[in-house]
Design a protein around this motif. Structure first.
Motif, PDB file in Angstrom:
ATOM      1  N   THR A   1       0.828  -1.223   0.000  1.00 42.50           N
ATOM      2  CA  THR A   1       0.000   0.000   0.000  1.00 42.50           C
ATOM      3  C   THR A   1       0.855   1.262   0.000  1.00 42.50           C
ATOM      4  OG1 THR A   1      -0.198   0.300   2.410  1.00 42.50           O
ATOM      5  CG2 THR A   1      -1.716  -1.260   1.358  1.00 42.50           C
ATOM      6  N   ALA A   2       2.187   1.101   0.021  1.00 46.80           N
ATOM      7  CA  ALA A   2       3.123   2.238  -0.071  1.00 46.80           C
ATOM      8  C   ALA A   2       2.853   3.305   0.988  1.00 46.80           C
ATOM      9  CB  ALA A   2       3.101   2.846  -1.470  1.00 46.80           C
TER      10      ALA A   2
ATOM     11  N   MET B   1       5.428   0.268  -3.193  1.00 45.62           N
ATOM     12  CA  MET B   1       4.910  -0.403  -4.384  1.00 45.62           C
ATOM     13  C   MET B   1       3.657   0.277  -4.897  1.00 45.62           C
ATOM     14  SD  MET B   1       3.524  -4.260  -5.018  1.00 45.62           S
ATOM     15  CE  MET B   1       1.826  -3.668  -4.916  1.00 45.62           C
ATOM     16  N   HIS B   2       3.541   0.354  -6.220  1.00 46.76           N
ATOM     17  CA  HIS B   2       2.333   0.922  -6.822  1.00 46.76           C
ATOM     18  C   HIS B   2       1.291  -0.170  -7.013  1.00 46.76           C
ATOM     19  CE1 HIS B   2      -0.419   1.981 -10.107  1.00 46.76           C
ATOM     20  NE2 HIS B   2      -0.329   3.200  -9.605  1.00 46.76           N
ATOM     21  N   MET B   3       0.081   0.108  -6.554  1.00 50.70           N
ATOM     22  CA  MET B   3      -1.044  -0.800  -6.771  1.00 50.70           C
ATOM     23  C   MET B   3      -2.276   0.044  -7.079  1.00 50.70           C
ATOM     24  SD  MET B   3      -2.726  -3.643  -4.170  1.00 50.70           S
ATOM     25  CE  MET B   3      -2.809  -2.489  -2.782  1.00 50.70           C
TER      26      MET B   3
ATOM     27  N   PHE C   1       4.851   7.592  -7.300  1.00 50.00           N
ATOM     28  CA  PHE C   1       6.126   7.501  -6.583  1.00 50.00           C
ATOM     29  C   PHE C   1       6.524   8.863  -6.020  1.00 50.00           C
ATOM     30  CE2 PHE C   1       7.742   3.565  -9.084  1.00 50.00           C
ATOM     31  CZ  PHE C   1       7.187   2.729  -8.141  1.00 50.00           C
ATOM     32  N   GLU C   2       6.356   9.892  -6.808  1.00 49.52           N
ATOM     33  CA  GLU C   2       6.732  11.234  -6.353  1.00 49.52           C
ATOM     34  C   GLU C   2       5.990  11.586  -5.064  1.00 49.52           C
ATOM     35  OE1 GLU C   2       6.931  15.493  -8.572  1.00 49.52           O
ATOM     36  OE2 GLU C   2       7.685  13.742  -9.633  1.00 49.52           O
ATOM     37  N   GLU C   3       4.701  11.292  -5.047  1.00 54.34           N
ATOM     38  CA  GLU C   3       3.876  11.605  -3.873  1.00 54.34           C
ATOM     39  C   GLU C   3       4.288  10.778  -2.663  1.00 54.34           C
ATOM     40  OE1 GLU C   3      -0.374  10.314  -2.127  1.00 54.34           O
ATOM     41  OE2 GLU C   3      -0.203  10.365  -4.321  1.00 54.34           O
ATOM     42  N   ARG C   4       4.484   9.464  -2.853  1.00 55.03           N
ATOM     43  CA  ARG C   4       4.791   8.600  -1.716  1.00 55.03           C
ATOM     44  C   ARG C   4       6.228   8.774  -1.215  1.00 55.03           C
ATOM     45  NH1 ARG C   4       0.374   5.269  -0.483  1.00 55.03           N
ATOM     46  NH2 ARG C   4      -1.362   6.455  -1.359  1.00 55.03           N
ATOM     47  N   ILE C   5       7.155   9.111  -2.091  1.00 53.07           N
ATOM     48  CA  ILE C   5       8.522   9.416  -1.653  1.00 53.07           C
ATOM     49  C   ILE C   5       8.496  10.640  -0.748  1.00 53.07           C
ATOM     50  CG2 ILE C   5      10.774  10.273  -2.420  1.00 53.07           C
ATOM     51  CD1 ILE C   5      10.386   8.464  -4.929  1.00 53.07           C
ATOM     52  N   GLU C   6       7.714  11.644  -1.158  1.00 55.18           N
ATOM     53  CA  GLU C   6       7.603  12.869  -0.348  1.00 55.18           C
ATOM     54  C   GLU C   6       7.029  12.536   1.026  1.00 55.18           C
ATOM     55  OE1 GLU C   6       6.112  16.252   1.572  1.00 55.18           O
ATOM     56  OE2 GLU C   6       4.728  14.787   0.705  1.00 55.18           O
TER      57      GLU C   6
ATOM     58  N   LEU D   1      14.656   5.204 -12.515  1.00 51.60           N
ATOM     59  CA  LEU D   1      15.956   5.483 -11.901  1.00 51.60           C
ATOM     60  C   LEU D   1      16.128   6.968 -11.617  1.00 51.60           C
ATOM     61  CD1 LEU D   1      18.325   3.204 -14.017  1.00 51.60           C
ATOM     62  CD2 LEU D   1      17.674   2.870 -11.627  1.00 51.60           C
ATOM     63  N   ARG D   2      15.295   7.776 -12.236  1.00 54.04           N
ATOM     64  CA  ARG D   2      15.426   9.232 -12.050  1.00 54.04           C
ATOM     65  C   ARG D   2      15.255   9.644 -10.588  1.00 54.04           C
ATOM     66  NH1 ARG D   2      11.524  13.071 -11.616  1.00 54.04           N
ATOM     67  NH2 ARG D   2       9.342  12.449 -11.486  1.00 54.04           N
ATOM     68  N   PHE D   3      14.557   8.821  -9.796  1.00 53.42           N
ATOM     69  CA  PHE D   3      14.339   9.159  -8.393  1.00 53.42           C
ATOM     70  C   PHE D   3      15.575   8.904  -7.540  1.00 53.42           C
ATOM     71  CE2 PHE D   3       9.947   8.343  -9.862  1.00 53.42           C
ATOM     72  CZ  PHE D   3       9.365   9.540  -9.474  1.00 53.42           C
ATOM     73  N   GLY D   4      16.515   8.121  -8.067  1.00 57.75           N
ATOM     74  CA  GLY D   4      17.753   7.869  -7.336  1.00 57.75           C
ATOM     75  C   GLY D   4      17.671   6.776  -6.284  1.00 57.75           C
TER      76      GLY D   4
END
Length: 380
Positions: free
Chosen positions: A224-225, A245-247, A271-276, A312-315
């Protein structure tokens, strides 16, 4: 004099060293040899015309719809074709341009990829009876022996799960999940196996994750990230790595006609939202998983694997888990028990496109296949 054409996948750095090219020359030539194809969505038409001229001026190019030059439509999609050196030059040029090109310049800079050659195999162990692959289900001493065997075969991470997340599966209470995973977690701790490999819990239950993390587990594998703030707080407290993980949807219904306008861009935005969010809670050790088979059609799964390098752009390290999944059956009718070959094909492709953690049921075969794939990337 003789010559022969090299594959586009030739390990360039090793070849340049073999030719005794200077380190400075290697750095310059590597930038010129890696071609990037970058899809740009919803580009303002005036911006497209500017970007095309700037691309052409440095030897790159931009493919645009035929009516772009007339500006008959306000927005267009475009395909940028540029090597690493040109991408860097273009990102500098666009920093001073209008029509949203300043923001694009930042994205272009982030998209100058580097290929990852190292890999880790994450072995799978399920303590439930409804996991889709019977060969991954173990309990008691049999589970312990299977973990030890996977470590001997080369797994550097073991992923333990107590609840199935296969399409159509139904969740259980936290207490039920804990009753399934606790005996295995205790055995792992008693036999000091966390000194031999890293252990991950495939769960989004705060109760279960607290139990595992306090007994030596180091990774939270959350489908559920971090939807649950309590999981985010707990991961931060234990300084655990977190797999985001994206679901799309829930396991019980996620495969009922999933729709995306552009699956790569939607997963990217997620990913951008959940990394933040992870960073907001103090989580720094992040792993990204595009969620093969979690609310995606065959075509969408294939697109994510084909463009895996984009993320990979997220590093952060990229994890892929397509082991024995139904997308193989959709390509060529195959029962679960006979999907190893298809799994290896998918995972080697994902590795070539940037994945560094491979979640798999069959550890020995994956270590062998990926070791060969790595050699093909590094030996001239």
């Amino acid at each position: 004099m003789n010559c022969y054409k090299l594959s586009s996948h030739t390990p360039l750095e090793a070849l340049l060293k073999k030719l005794d090219v200077t380190p400075e020359g290697c750095a310059i030539l590597k930038q010129k040899a890696h071609l990037n194809l970058i899809y740009i969505k919803d580009l303002k038409t005036p911006a497209a015309n500017i970007l095309k001229q700037d691309a052409l001026s440095i030897g790159a190019d931009l493919a645009v719809p035929k009516e772009t030059i007339t500006c008959k439509v306000p927005m267009v999609d475009a395909l940028l074709i540029a090597n690493d050196k040109q991408l860097k030059e273009l990102s500098i040029k666009e920093r001073v341009q209008p029509f949203g090109l300043k923001a694009l310049a930042k994205e272009l800079e982030e998209l100058r990829f580097t290929c990852k050659h190292d890999f880790s195999v994450m072995g799978i162990l399920n303590t439930n009876e409804d996991s889709f692959f019977q060969g991954s289900r173990f309990s008691g001493k049999a589970a312990l022996r299977h973990i030890e065997r996977m470590i001997e075969e080369g797994a550097s991470i073991i992923d333990v799960g107590g609840v199935s997340s296969r399409p159509g599966s139904v969740g259980v209470s936290e207490e039920e999940e804990l009753s399934r995973i606790a005996p295995i977690v205790d055995l792992i701790a008693q036999h000091h196996l966390t000194c031999k490999a890293k252990f991950s819990l495939d769960s989004y239950s705060p109760l279960c994750l607290e139990y595992a993390l306090s007994r030596g587990f180091q990774i939270v594998n959350d489908i559920t990230a971090l939807a649950n703030d309590d999981v985010a707080r707990m991961a931060a407290t234990h300084q655990a790595s977190v797999v985001l993980m994206h679901m799309k949807g829930e396991p019980s219904s996620m495969q009922e006609s999933p729709k995306y306008e552009n699956v790569v861009l939607e997963v990217d935005a997620f990913f951008e939202e959940r990394i933040e969010k992870a960073k907001r809670f103090g989580i720094e050790k992040i792993i990204l998983d595009v969620g093969i088979g979690f609310g995606k059609t065959l075509e969408q799964n294939v697109q994510l694997l084909q463009h895996h390098e984009h993320f990979l752009r997220f590093g952060y390290p990229l994890l892929v888990g397509a082991s024995r999944k139904s997308m193989i059956d959709k390509i060529i009718a195959t029962p679960i028990e006979k999907r190893l070959a298809g799994t290896l094909a998918l995972h080697v492709k994902a590795y070539e496109h940037g994945a560094s953690i491979i979640r798999a049921h069959d550890v020995y075969e994956h270590v062998q296949a990926l070791s060969v794939a790595r050699a093909l990337q590094t030996i001239v």
